[in-house]
Design a protein around this motif. Sequence first.
Motif, mmCIF file in Angstrom:
data_model
loop_
_atom_site.group_PDB
_atom_site.id
_atom_site.type_symbol
_atom_site.label_atom_id
_atom_site.label_comp_id
_atom_site.label_asym_id
_atom_site.label_seq_id
_atom_site.Cartn_x
_atom_site.Cartn_y
_atom_site.Cartn_z
ATOM 1 N N SER A 74 0.818 -1.207 0.000
ATOM 2 C CA SER A 74 0.000 0.000 0.000
ATOM 3 C C SER A 74 0.854 1.260 0.000
ATOM 4 O O SER A 74 2.012 1.241 0.406
ATOM 5 C CB SER A 74 -0.895 0.029 1.246
ATOM 6 N N ARG A 111 -5.246 6.511 -0.691
ATOM 7 C CA ARG A 111 -5.921 5.857 -1.820
ATOM 8 C C ARG A 111 -5.050 5.817 -3.062
ATOM 9 O O ARG A 111 -5.116 4.869 -3.842
ATOM 10 C CB ARG A 111 -7.235 6.585 -2.134
ATOM 11 N N SER A 112 -4.254 6.842 -3.267
ATOM 12 C CA SER A 112 -3.409 6.887 -4.460
ATOM 13 C C SER A 112 -2.184 7.720 -4.164
ATOM 14 O O SER A 112 -2.196 8.570 -3.257
ATOM 15 C CB SER A 112 -4.184 7.482 -5.633
ATOM 16 N N GLY A 142 -3.900 10.881 -2.897
ATOM 17 C CA GLY A 142 -5.265 10.562 -2.504
ATOM 18 C C GLY A 142 -5.520 10.688 -1.019
ATOM 19 O O GLY A 142 -4.596 10.797 -0.217
ATOM 20 N N LEU A 158 -7.284 6.278 3.706
ATOM 21 C CA LEU A 158 -8.121 5.141 3.312
ATOM 22 C C LEU A 158 -8.834 4.475 4.489
ATOM 23 O O LEU A 158 -9.976 4.050 4.351
ATOM 24 C CB LEU A 158 -7.240 4.114 2.608
#
Length: 124
Positions: free
Chosen positions: A31, A98-99, A108, A111
Amino acid sequence: VQLQASGGGPVQAGGSLRLSCSASVGSFAFSHVGWYRQAPGNQRELVAAVSSVGRTAYAESLKGRFTISRDNTKNTIDLEMNSLKPEDTAVYYCNRVRSFSIRFTSIGNALDAWGQGTLVTVSS
């Protein structure tokens, strides 16, 4: 996945601290992860992020003082903070993002639910 931060404490201005992020639930080995901070009365803000393959991005104002790194074998992500200033005083958190982008403002949002943060207090 839930991440928790550790390593905070009191430090004098000009000093250094190394924070560590680990997973209390799950793993973030594949991640993108960010370090955030929230000062009293302020919103939580992203300070640095590292991609799943180790690329890094930083808030412009912190470049040169903060360094983010990851060790996937240990499942940890560290934030080395140097030349600390009183305005760095905050609770520091880590979270998956997220990104990832090398353009810091394009990274992003967080999360997962927020885990335990760690307080950094810089005295002048």
